[in-house]
Design an enzyme around this catalytic site. Structure first.
Site, mmCIF file in Angstrom:
data_model
loop_
_atom_site.group_PDB
_atom_site.id
_atom_site.type_symbol
_atom_site.label_atom_id
_atom_site.label_comp_id
_atom_site.label_asym_id
_atom_site.label_seq_id
_atom_site.Cartn_x
_atom_site.Cartn_y
_atom_site.Cartn_z
ATOM 1 N N CYS A 329 40.628 -28.944 -17.624
ATOM 2 C CA CYS A 329 41.933 -29.592 -17.442
ATOM 3 C C CYS A 329 42.282 -29.460 -15.956
ATOM 4 O O CYS A 329 41.454 -29.800 -15.116
ATOM 5 C CB CYS A 329 42.983 -28.971 -18.357
ATOM 6 S SG CYS A 329 43.052 -27.163 -18.332
ATOM 7 N N GLY A 332 42.374 -24.984 -15.888
ATOM 8 C CA GLY A 332 41.347 -24.491 -16.788
ATOM 9 C C GLY A 332 41.729 -23.253 -17.558
ATOM 10 O O GLY A 332 40.851 -22.506 -17.993
ATOM 11 N N ASP A 334 44.699 -23.340 -19.954
ATOM 12 C CA ASP A 334 45.563 -23.665 -21.091
ATOM 13 C C ASP A 334 44.843 -24.603 -22.071
ATOM 14 O O ASP A 334 44.409 -24.175 -23.143
ATOM 15 C CB ASP A 334 46.875 -24.298 -20.614
ATOM 16 C CG ASP A 334 47.773 -23.308 -19.895
ATOM 17 O OD1 ASP A 334 48.044 -22.241 -20.465
ATOM 18 O OD2 ASP A 334 48.194 -23.599 -18.753
ATOM 19 N N ARG A 335 44.743 -25.869 -21.701
ATOM 20 C CA ARG A 335 44.064 -26.832 -22.567
ATOM 21 C C ARG A 335 42.571 -26.536 -22.689
ATOM 22 O O ARG A 335 41.979 -26.718 -23.757
ATOM 23 C CB ARG A 335 44.272 -28.244 -22.010
ATOM 24 C CG ARG A 335 45.676 -28.765 -22.167
ATOM 25 C CD ARG A 335 45.926 -30.018 -21.332
ATOM 26 N NE ARG A 335 46.081 -29.717 -19.917
ATOM 27 C CZ ARG A 335 46.430 -30.612 -18.990
ATOM 28 N NH1 ARG A 335 46.601 -31.877 -19.353
ATOM 29 N NH2 ARG A 335 46.573 -30.265 -17.728
ATOM 30 N N ARG A 381 53.763 -18.125 -20.458
ATOM 31 C CA ARG A 381 53.892 -19.169 -21.480
ATOM 32 C C ARG A 381 54.880 -18.762 -22.575
ATOM 33 O O ARG A 381 55.662 -19.588 -23.058
ATOM 34 C CB ARG A 381 52.522 -19.487 -22.094
ATOM 35 C CG ARG A 381 51.471 -19.965 -21.092
ATOM 36 C CD ARG A 381 51.914 -21.237 -20.380
ATOM 37 N NE ARG A 381 50.892 -21.725 -19.471
ATOM 38 C CZ ARG A 381 50.992 -21.703 -18.152
ATOM 39 N NH1 ARG A 381 52.078 -21.211 -17.567
ATOM 40 N NH2 ARG A 381 50.009 -22.189 -17.394
#
Length: 596
Positions: A329, A332, A334-335, A381
């Protein structure tokens, strides 16, 4: 950076003399406690022999060593990347316990180290292409996206100054000529040099497919491009790779997921936002066998989108060639770990990787290695309510069916074309007890449905809607207002109780439903058939379902007792109510918190 061959190192703890008491292995609860308190940074772990982080890393090495021989790239003090593991595992091949004593590396560790050092500045935050899963001899890798000119110049200048003028990217006298020195001020030359090393690393790892999850072509902050991506490289340096643009919402979108009581069904990303400019782009030869209408991707909810992207990735790594896969992403962390973790767990549930690991062990490995040690900022988060980490493991209930089994993909490729159903020879080969009663279709029907490549073991109605099947399967949507520009909310009407059950209800009465009810996990869904359908025999697919349910149950139990009770908003009717049921011992079957 020093490399080391470490196949035997992982099993050292298990082979130690019984006369010396071994420290207790860190559990998932301890891992989540540490994860929810601080972000992992490699430079903070040096010299702390008894630290929790070091124990976590050692545990990961031991779990990798159960099924693989591997080499280790040392990242002590974060010399290569500050938020990559101190001991980066390079899986070489699957191995038995006997083979570990005769381990012979198949990789030139020094060459790999050199490529990593030279290529790290090519990617955002120095998060270089790193192999993390080995499947059928192919490397599944992760990284950040390509760095833009601002970060690239900043990092190369920083490295030059603080290394006494010896920047890693330019240190080799054989590669740097007088002409090179004269051209360093040129953007084109700098990108050619650094991205050239990135391409060399990709080729060394035999990576052919690059899946970009960004919703932007380039990340823009304060009016400046801070990152780039392979799909918009002006010089077409990555033209020899198969590039896939599969835009997926960033971590900010998962605040909407939490605010909706952790219900992903009906939650649709708002693709009309100004910064979203990366369209979905997949080569036709990768989509023809998936039976998915990709033109409708902007109408998919979060469940459908994640399911379809996972199907695509599984299809790529199951292809007949020997090429590897890169998933990234922006940063690199999270997704990227979301899909890396889902891939690891899905392949494990099929018995294709990490074959000796139990559910609690594979769960520990993917949480520790794929998320914690690769720098996911769980503390940040959670403070913002962006619970992509929780979504990943709660989402396992949506991928238990055969549609997501790599075994099914392999069977579909190996089976010759033939008419559906059994021939006379097939029936004659069946044992009498398998054929069932001569007056009932139950046993034969169950057997046919289990064996048919087109049959699904435990479809959810969301999964069925992924396949266009005329007006009868079209969902009736009702649009509602959203408080955030990130999402457009849609509510699905519940299926009528008067409708006849679909064929999957006859195949398998027990279902881990993907319906919009958060309480669906506590019930069995029964099909109303005039024929009594016997319980399906235990097959590889039912084993897949059982294993994924056990992993999900173990995660929810540990999460509720550590992270969840602190992070989540109180909502007894939503997912947190379900988590609290685990604490009281009345949740899903599987693993209790006392066994973690």
């Amino acid at each position: 950076m020093a490399g080391a061959r470490a196949a035997a190192a992982a099993s050292a703890g298990s082979s130690a003399s019984s006369g010396t008491p071994q420290p207790q292995e860190p559990g998932l609860g301890e891992l989540l406690e540490e994860f929810s308190r601080t972000q992992y940074r490699a430079k903070d772990c040096s010299g702390t022999g008894g630290s929790k982080v070091e124990r976590i890393e050692k545990r990961c090495l031991e779990l990798f060593g159960r099924d693989y021989c591997y080499s280790v790239i040392q990242n002590v003090n974060g010399d290569i990347c500050g938020h990559y593991p101190q001991h980066i595992v390079f899986l070489e091949y699957e191995s038995s316990e006997k083979e570990k004593d005769t381990f012979q590396s198949t990789v030139q560790v020094s060459k790999l180290q050199d490529l990593v050092n030279r290529s790290k500045t090519a990617r955002c935050r120095g998060r270089f292409v790193c192999p993390v899963i080995l499947f059928k001899g192919k490397h599944i890798c992760r990284s950040a996206t390509l760095a833009g000119w601002g970060e690239l110049y900043g990092r190369t200048g920083y490295n030059y100054i603080f290394s006494g003028g010896a920047d890693d990217a330019w240190a080799d006298a054989e590669d740097v000529t007088e002409d090179d020195c004269a051209l360093r001020s040129s953007d084109t030359h700098l990108f050619d040099k650094v991205r050239g090393y990135d391409i060399k690393l990709l080729r060394y790892l035999s990576v052919k497919y690059i899946c970009d999850l960004m919703v932007e072509n380039k990340k823009v902050k304060f009016g400046m491009n801070v990152t780039s991506s392979e799909k918009v490289d002006k010089a077409q340096r990555y033209a020899d790779f198969t590039l896939l643009s599969i835009p997926y919402p960033g971590c900010e979108f998962f605040k909407e997921y939490k605010d909706r009581d952790y219900m992903a069904e009906g939650l649709i990303f708002n693709w009309k936002q100004d910064y979203v400019d990366a369209p979905l782009s997949i080569p036709d030869f990768l989509t023809c066998s998936l039976n998915i209408d990709w033109s409708q991707y902007q109408s998919w909810d979060l469940v459908q989108q994640t399911q379809n992207y996972l199907k695509l990735l599984l299809s790529i790594i199951n292809s007949d060639d020997d090429s590897g896969l890169l998933v990234h992403c922006i940063s690199g962390w999270d997704r990227t770990p979301l899909f890396i973790s889902l891939l690891r767990l899905s392949l494990w549930a099929d018995g294709l990787i990490h074959a000796s690991l139990k559910p609690a062990e594979i769960l520990y490995l993917t949480v520790a290695y794929d998320w914690f040690l690769f720098g996911h900022m769980l503390v940040d988060r959670l403070s913002k309510g962006e619970e992509i980490f929780f979504f990943c493991f709660n989402f396992l209930k949506h991928i238990i069916s055969e549609e997501f089994s790599a075994l099914k993909i392999q069977r579909r490729k190996s089976l010759p074309a033939r008419d559906a159903g059994f021939t006379v020879e097939d029936i004659c080969m069946l044992r009498r007890k398998d054929r069932g009663s001569t007056t009932s279709l139950g046993s034969d029907f169950s057997l046919v449905m289990e064996s048919s490549p087109g049959a699904a073991g435990s479809f959810t109605y969301e999964t069925v809607e992924l396949v266009p099947a005329g007006a009868q399967t079209q969902a009736a949507w009702r649009k509602s207002h959203s408080s955030s520009p990130q999402s457009v909310l849609w509510n699905r009407p519940q299926p009528s109780e008067d409708r006849l059950p679909s064929h999957q209800a006859l195949v398998e009465a027990k279902s881990s439903s993907s319906s919009s009810s958060n309480h669906s996990d506590n019930f069995f869904r029964l099909g109303s058939s005039p024929l009594e359908v016997p319980k399906p025999r235990l097959t590889a697919l039912s084993e897949r379902e059982t294993r994924l349910q056990e992993v999900r149950s173990a995660f929810l139990a540990a999460y509720s007792s550590t992270v969840g009770l602190r992070a989540a908003a109180p909502s007894p009717s939503g997912a947190i109510g379900l988590l609290e049921q685990f604490v009281r011992g009345v949740g899903l079957r599987g693993t209790s918190s006392s066994t973690l």
